[in-house]
Design an enzyme around this catalytic site. Structure first.
Site, PDB file in Angstrom:
ATOM      1  N   GLU A 152      -5.276  -8.661   0.339  1.00  0.00           N
ATOM      2  CA  GLU A 152      -6.071  -8.302   1.518  1.00  0.00           C
ATOM      3  C   GLU A 152      -7.505  -8.051   1.088  1.00  0.00           C
ATOM      4  O   GLU A 152      -7.757  -7.488   0.010  1.00  0.00           O
ATOM      5  CB  GLU A 152      -5.552  -7.035   2.208  1.00  0.00           C
ATOM      6  CG  GLU A 152      -4.236  -7.214   2.920  1.00  0.00           C
ATOM      7  CD  GLU A 152      -3.784  -5.962   3.668  1.00  0.00           C
ATOM      8  OE1 GLU A 152      -4.642  -5.198   4.153  1.00  0.00           O
ATOM      9  OE2 GLU A 152      -2.553  -5.763   3.755  1.00  0.00           O
TER      10      GLU A 152
ATOM     11  N   GLU B 175       0.801  -1.230   0.000  1.00  0.00           N
ATOM     12  CA  GLU B 175       0.000   0.000   0.000  1.00  0.00           C
ATOM     13  C   GLU B 175       0.834   1.280   0.000  1.00  0.00           C
ATOM     14  O   GLU B 175       0.657   2.157   0.844  1.00  0.00           O
ATOM     15  CB  GLU B 175      -0.973   0.002   1.181  1.00  0.00           C
ATOM     16  CG  GLU B 175      -2.001  -1.101   1.065  1.00  0.00           C
ATOM     17  CD  GLU B 175      -3.217  -0.920   1.963  1.00  0.00           C
ATOM     18  OE1 GLU B 175      -3.212  -0.029   2.815  1.00  0.00           O
ATOM     19  OE2 GLU B 175      -4.181  -1.680   1.794  1.00  0.00           O
TER      20      GLU B 175
HETATM   21  C1  BG6 Z   1      -4.573  -2.149   4.899  1.00  0.00           C
HETATM   22  C2  BG6 Z   1      -3.232  -2.481   5.467  1.00  0.00           C
HETATM   23  O1  BG6 Z   1      -4.652  -0.745   4.811  1.00  0.00           O
HETATM   24  O2  BG6 Z   1      -5.717  -2.440   5.578  1.00  0.00           O
HETATM   25  C3  BG6 Z   1      -3.272  -3.274   6.775  1.00  0.00           C
HETATM   26  O3  BG6 Z   1      -2.377  -3.090   4.546  1.00  0.00           O
HETATM   27  C4  BG6 Z   1      -4.455  -2.810   7.590  1.00  0.00           C
HETATM   28  O4  BG6 Z   1      -2.049  -3.075   7.416  1.00  0.00           O
HETATM   29  C5  BG6 Z   1      -5.727  -3.120   6.824  1.00  0.00           C
HETATM   30  O5  BG6 Z   1      -4.503  -3.352   8.879  1.00  0.00           O
HETATM   31  C6  BG6 Z   1      -6.987  -2.708   7.547  1.00  0.00           C
HETATM   32  O6  BG6 Z   1      -6.899  -1.373   7.949  1.00  0.00           O
HETATM   33  P1  BG6 Z   1      -7.138  -0.941   9.472  1.00  0.00           P
HETATM   34  O7  BG6 Z   1      -6.888   0.517   9.515  1.00  0.00           O
HETATM   35  O8  BG6 Z   1      -8.540  -1.310   9.785  1.00  0.00           O
HETATM   36  O9  BG6 Z   1      -6.159  -1.733  10.273  1.00  0.00           O
END
Ligand code: BG6
Length: 454
Positions: free
Chosen positions: A355, A159
Site C-alpha cells: 500500500e 497492519e
Molecule cells: C491502511 C489500511 O491503514 O491504510 C487500509 O491497510 C486503509 O485499510 C489505508 O484504508 C488508508 O487509511 P484510511 O484511514 O485513509 O482509510
C-alpha cells in the site's frame, strides 16, 4: 530511471474485502466487526462499499485495461467461514476472482485477514481468546486447500501493528494496552502457525507479514530524541517484523511493554511456534514517516499515520519539513526510500510494497477526475523506490492503495484513493458507475514503460 525496475517487477494495486466488496450479508456471509461497529457521523458504513462483489467482471476488465501485473486483495473470513463453517458461495466468489485475474494475466496477491474479524469470533473474546489462534489456522487451511496452487504470494495479517496501536481508530479493538498486546501476541502466534502450515503444504509460493512500516525521525539532534525515535520504531515497526522474521520479540519493544504493564503472557509452546513459522518475504504498507521527541507534553489523539505517544518514551511531533495531505497525513517520498533501506538492511528479505497512496476528496465533473496531486504523489514515491533499488534494496513489486475507490477505515468514501472513481457518496449510493481518473492513464503508462521513463 525506467531501467531501475526488474523486468518481472509486479506493478499492481490494492484493495481490501470489507472496504470494496459490499454484499455484507449476502450468500451466507456473516457480519464482521466492521459491519457492526459504530460509524463516525457523516461517513457511510461498509454494507454496500463499492459493490465490487456484484461487479467483479467489470472491475477486473478495468484492472486489465490499467495494465496491472498484480492485484493485491484480501479474503473475507466471515464470507468464507461464517460461524466456523465453510461457505461454498464464499469460496466460489474468490475462485471466480482468482480465475478472472489469471485469465487476464494479473497475478493474485492475497491477504488472508484485513481488519474484518467475524462477529461470532469477536463475541467469544476475539483475539484475546487463545482459541482464535486455531480458528484462524483452520480458516487459512481452507484457503490454502482451495487456492494454494493458484496464489503465489500470500500475506497473513494486514497492519497488525495498526490494530495493536490504533485499533480504536480503525474499529478493530477498543481495549486497554495490556489486553491489546495480549491480542497482538495471539495474532503473532497465529501468524507463525499459519506460516509453518503453509510451508509444510509445499504450495510453491511465498508467505509473509504485511505491517505498516514508517521510519521514525528524531525531532532534533538531542541524544534523548534519538532514544525516543529508537523506542518508537521498536514498538511500531520492529516488534512486528522481528517476530515475523527472527521468530522473537524485539528487546526494546519488550522492555517498553514491561514498563507500561502491557507485556503479554507467553508460553514455552508459543516461543517454539514463533521460532518455527517465519516469513519468506516482507510485504509492507507505507504512507509516511513519523517524527518524535522525548518530551511528553500531553495526551495525544491517536491516528494510524499521524501518530501517538507513550509517556516516558516518546511523543509524535509535526515535522515542519513535510507537506500534508488534505487529511493531515505527512507526505514524505524520501522517507519511503529511507524506510525501504532500513527494512532491507535489518532483514535482507525481498520487499513488496502492498500500500502507498494519497486520500483526497473528489467530485466528478463531466465524467472526469483531474487528480494531479495523486499523480504527483505516486510519481515522487516511485522515483524514490527506484533510488532505493539503486541503493541495493530488493523490491519485487509496488501495489498502490487503491485499485478502485473504496471506503476509508474511518473517513468514509469522501476520502478516496483509487485510480477508478466509483459514483457514490457517503449519503447516497447513486449508480455506482466506474470512471477512469487521470491517474489511471498515467499509471497505465508507468506500467507499460516499466517505470517513469527518462
Ligand atoms: C491502511 C489500511 O491503514 O491504510 C487500509 O491497510 C486503509 O485499510 C489505508 O484504508 C488508508 O487509511 P484510511 O484511514 O485513509 O482509510
Amino acid at each position: 530511471m525506467k531501467n531501475k525496475f526488474p523486468t518481472d517487477f509486479l506493478w499492481g494495486a490494492s484493495t481490501s474485502a470489507y472496504q470494496v466488496e459490499g454484499a455484507w450479508n449476502e450468500e451466507g456471509k456473516e457480519p464482521s466487526v466492521q459491519d457492526i461497529k459504530s460509524i463516525p457521523e457523516g461517513t457511510t458504513d461498509f454494507k454496500f462499499a463499492s459493490d465490487h462483489y456484484h461487479r467483479l467482471e467489470e472491475d477486473v476488465r478495468l484492472f486489465k485495461e490499467l495494465g496491472l501485473k498484480a492485484y493485491r486483495f484480501s479474503i473475507s473470513w466471515s464470507r468464507v467461514m461464517p460461524n466456523g463453517k465453510v461457505n461454498p458461495a464464499g469460496i466460489a466468489f474468490y475462485k471466480r476472482l482468482i480465475e478472472l485475474l489469471k485469465e487476464n494475466d494479473i497475478q493474485p496477491i492475497v491477504t488472508v485477514f484485513h481488519f474484518d474479524l467475524p462477529a461470532s469470533i469477536a463475541e467469544k473474546g476475539g483475539w484475546e481468546n487463545r482459541e482464535t489462534i486455531q480458528a484462524f489456522a483452520d480458516y487459512c487451511q481452507v484457503l490454502f486447500d482451495h487456492f494454494g496452487q493458484d496464489v503465489p504470494l500470500w500475506q497473513t495479517i494486514n497492519e497488525q501493528n495498526v490494530m495493536a496501536l490504533a485499533g480504536s481508530v480503525i474499529g478493530t479493538s477498543n481495549k486497554s494496552m495490556k489486553e491489546k498486546f495480549q491480542e497482538n501476541h495471539h495474532m503473532l502466534v497465529a501468524q507463525a502457525l499459519v506460516t509453518s502450515n503453509y510451508h509444510k503444504g509445499n504450495y510453491n509460493g511465498k508467505i509473509g507479514p504485511a505491517p505498516n512500516i514508517a521510519s521514525v525521525y528524531p525531532a532534533s539532534d538531542k541524544p534523548e530524541d534519538q532514544m525516543a525515535a529508537l523506542y518508537m520504531s521498536a514498538l511500531r515497526n520492529w516488534l512486528f517484523l522481528d517476530v515475523a522474521v527472527f521468530g522473537k520479540y524485539n528487546h526494546n519493544a519488550w522492555h517498553l511493554l514491561e514498563k507500561i504493564g502491557a507485556a503479554p503472557v507467553i508460553t514455552a509452546e508459543d516461543q517454539t511456534i514463533l521460532a518455527e513459522g517465519t516469513g519468506d518475504y516482507i510485504a509492507f504498507n507505507y504512507y509516511n514517516t513519523m517524527t518524535v521527541s522525548s518530551y511528553f507534553a500531553k495526551e495525544q489523539k491517536i491516528d494510524q499515520q499521524s501518530g501517538f505517544g507513550i509517556p516516558g518514551f516518546f511523543q509524535t511531533v509535526e515535522n515542519p519539513h513535510l507537506p500534508m495531505t488534505e487529511f493531515g497525513w505527512p507526505i514524505d517520498p524520501e522517507g519511503f526510500r529511507f524506510t525501504l533501506n532500513e527494512i532491507y538492511s535489518r532483514y535482507r528479505l525481498p520487499l513488496l510494497v502492498t500500500e502507498n497512496g494519497i486520500g483526497a476528496s473528489e467530485q466528478l465533473i463531466d465524467g472526469k477526475i483531474h487528480d494531479d496531486y495523486r499523480i504527483d504523489y505516486l510519481h515522487q514515491h516511485i522515483q524514490q523506490m527506484a533510488l532505493a533499488i539503486e541503493d541495493g534494496v530488493e523490491v519485487i513489486g509496488y501495489c498502490p492503495w487503491s485499485a478502485i475507490d473504496l471506503i476509508s477505515t474511518h473517513e468514509g468514501i469522501n476520502k478516496r484513493y483509487g485510480f477508478i472513481y466509483v459514483n457514490r457518496t457517503d449519503e447516497e449510493l447513486l449508480d455506482l458507475a466506474r470512471y477512469k481518473k487521470d491517474s489511471f492513464y498515467w499509471y497505465q503508462q508507468v506500467i507499460e514503460e516499466n517505470g517513469l521513463g527518462e
